[in-house]
Write a protein that holds these residues in place. Structure first.
Motif, PDB file in Angstrom:
ATOM      1  N   ILE A 270       0.778  -1.107   0.106  1.00 37.59           N
ATOM      2  CA  ILE A 270      -0.157  -0.203   0.073  1.00 37.59           C
ATOM      3  C   ILE A 270       0.793   1.438  -0.098  1.00 37.59           C
ATOM      4  O   ILE A 270       0.693   2.132  -0.811  1.00 37.59           O
ATOM      5  CB  ILE A 270      -1.007  -0.097   1.290  1.00 37.59           C
ATOM      6  N   ASP A 283      -4.956   4.135   4.754  1.00 38.94           N
ATOM      7  CA  ASP A 283      -5.242   2.994   5.368  1.00 38.94           C
ATOM      8  C   ASP A 283      -5.020   3.243   6.760  1.00 38.94           C
ATOM      9  O   ASP A 283      -3.980   3.401   6.887  1.00 38.94           O
ATOM     10  CB  ASP A 283      -4.282   1.729   4.677  1.00 38.94           C
ATOM     11  N   GLU A 284      -6.060   3.232   7.549  1.00 38.35           N
ATOM     12  CA  GLU A 284      -6.021   3.516   8.896  1.00 38.35           C
ATOM     13  C   GLU A 284      -5.264   2.429   9.761  1.00 38.35           C
ATOM     14  O   GLU A 284      -4.460   2.827  10.685  1.00 38.35           O
ATOM     15  CB  GLU A 284      -7.549   3.746   9.459  1.00 38.35           C
ATOM     16  N   ASP A 285      -5.207   1.360   9.143  1.00 40.07           N
ATOM     17  CA  ASP A 285      -4.422   0.169   9.972  1.00 40.07           C
ATOM     18  C   ASP A 285      -2.950   0.444   9.875  1.00 40.07           C
ATOM     19  O   ASP A 285      -2.311   0.193  10.716  1.00 40.07           O
ATOM     20  CB  ASP A 285      -4.962  -1.224   9.410  1.00 40.07           C
ATOM     21  N   GLU A 286      -2.642   0.493   8.574  1.00 45.54           N
ATOM     22  CA  GLU A 286      -1.156   1.178   8.350  1.00 45.54           C
ATOM     23  C   GLU A 286      -0.792   2.178   9.077  1.00 45.54           C
ATOM     24  O   GLU A 286       0.614   2.155   9.645  1.00 45.54           O
ATOM     25  CB  GLU A 286      -1.127   1.230   6.826  1.00 45.54           C
TER      26      GLU A 286
END
Length: 425
Positions: A270, A283-286
């Motif tokens: 990503i 991407d909030e997780d990244e």
């Protein structure tokens, strides 16, 4: 009706997840408690077979209290041995800096990333590394290894060692201590050993011989990129049998990201798509992972730099950028901090390995033209990613003296350094 059904499903799934996590914690706890009993009690404190649980508890409490009281003068209890833990995260130059100790000579026992096995087993069993489980496991394995005890580590190695012999120890070849006599047993042409010694042919690693060699060495050093919080290692600092020194290696988070995007390409897809200009939502997780990494590093450093009583004289913060620019000077400082004379073999290794050509200076190589590596990242990462890192990791960068790039021109301007001159006491 649909709402009730949905709530029931969510409740059941939650219970399954909790049960799975509890099973993992239970498994790891069993490993730790079984293997650590001899260490906690020791030969003179071993509990009698008919002792009650309360008596066991009293003995542990007495031992813990004695350890805390004696921790102010560890050198006498440790017999003059030094125990060094190099703490870092991936792509901070830790393999390179670890060689400062690996190359010391015949009186240094060095281990390269032994916690790899712990992380791998926990990840396989849970689908990811659970911090509440991993932290105590990392601490207790390190504790045993510094005491030259390999039994707990053995329980995490897959496939399991047979008669304390394994062909699967991660990066065995990165430890001179594991590739020299008497640990280097005669080579046997059967079976496959991925991490075999490079400079000579040795048989599978005999961990009993490794433990014996460890006990004969004057000093012990371990390099790890897996410990998230310095605070979890307090029992090591307070054990009077150890004279612990913690060296935390840090690097500009922007440089770390740029390096990881190359070294761990599949895990940073990503980020690479963002880098080439694809218009993707954040991407909030990244971003959360990035923030978590930066926060953990910063919090550990804040504890270390405050020098609480249990860490007084035991903690040193070193920036990769300073080592890359002044390798000999920083290596000498580290040895002075530890209390070990700087050896000629380390000096020779540094001179040879900081002037490497581009042909040998690969992604995972410890041979670098180190001065060229310092701010090379600035020309390999787009400004929009730099902005994101600065936004997420700002407090960490400020603590370590990394300047913010205000715009693309400033980022690409070689005459403008993004490193403040700092002294960390």
């Amino acid at each position: 009706m649909h709402i009730k059904y949905t709530i029931s499903v969510i409740f059941i799934v939650t219970l399954v997840i909790i049960e799975k996590e509890n099973n993992i914690i239970s498994k790891v706890s069993d490993k730790l408690s079984t293997q650590l009993t001899p260490i906690l009690f020791g030969p003179s404190l071993s509990a009698p077979h008919n002792a009650s649980a309360d008596q066991h508890e009293d003995r542990l409490l007495e031992n813990s209290t004695w350890s805390t009281q004696q921790s102010s003068s560890p050198a006498s209890a440790s017999g003059g041995q030094k125990h060094i833990l190099l703490l870092a995260t991936t792509r901070t130059g830790s393999s390179f800096v670890g060689e400062f100790f690996n190359q010391h000579g015949s009186n240094m026992f060095y281990l390269f990333e032994p916690l790899w096995h712990v992380e791998r087993m926990l990840s396989v069993e849970s689908g990811g590394t659970n911090a509440s489980v991993a932290g105590p496991a990392y601490r207790d394995v390190l504790h045993q290894l510094f005491l030259c005890e390999f039994s707990l580590l053995e329980s995490f190695i897959e496939p399991a060692p047979q008669d304390h012999v394994t062909a699967s120890l991660f990066r065995r070849e990165s430890s001179q201590s594991l590739c020299e006599d008497p640990v280097c047993t005669p080579f046997v042409r059967k079976g496959f050993e991925r991490y075999h010694c490079r400079v000579r042919r040795c048989g599978p690693l005999n961990l009993t011989l490794a433990a014996q060699s460890c006990k004969q060495k004057e000093h012990h050093a371990i390099k790890s990129v897996r410990v998230r919080q310095l605070e979890t290692l307090r029992p090591l600092a307070e054990d009077p049998r150890l004279d612990m020194k913690f060296i935390q290696l840090v690097r500009d988070p922007r440089a770390v990201l740029a390096s990881r995007m190359v070294a761990f390409s599949s895990k940073y897809k990503i980020w690479k798509r963002w880098a080439v200009g694809e218009d993707l939502p954040v991407d909030e997780d990244e971003v959360r992972k990035l923030k978590g990494n930066c926060d953990n590093i910063r919090m550990s450093a804040e504890i270390g730099l405050k020098q609480p009583p249990w860490l007084r004289g035991r903690y040193m913060l070193v920036r990769y950028e300073d080592i890359a620019r002044f390798p000999m000077h920083k290596a000498t400082e580290m040895y002075s901090f530890i209390g070990i004379p700087f050896s000629a073999t380390v000096e020779e290794w540094i001179q040879h390995n900081t002037q490497a050509s581009k042909e040998v200076s690969g992604v995972y190589s410890t041979q670098k033209n180190s001065s060229e590596q310092v701010e090379k990242w600035r020309f390999n990462i787009p400004f929009k990613l730099v902005q994101l890192v600065q936004q997420v990791c700002g407090p960490t960068m400020t603590l370590f003296g990394y300047k913010f790039a205000e715009n693309k021109d400033m980022l690409m301007n070689k005459s403008v350094s993004l490193i403040e001159e700092r002294t960390f006491l």
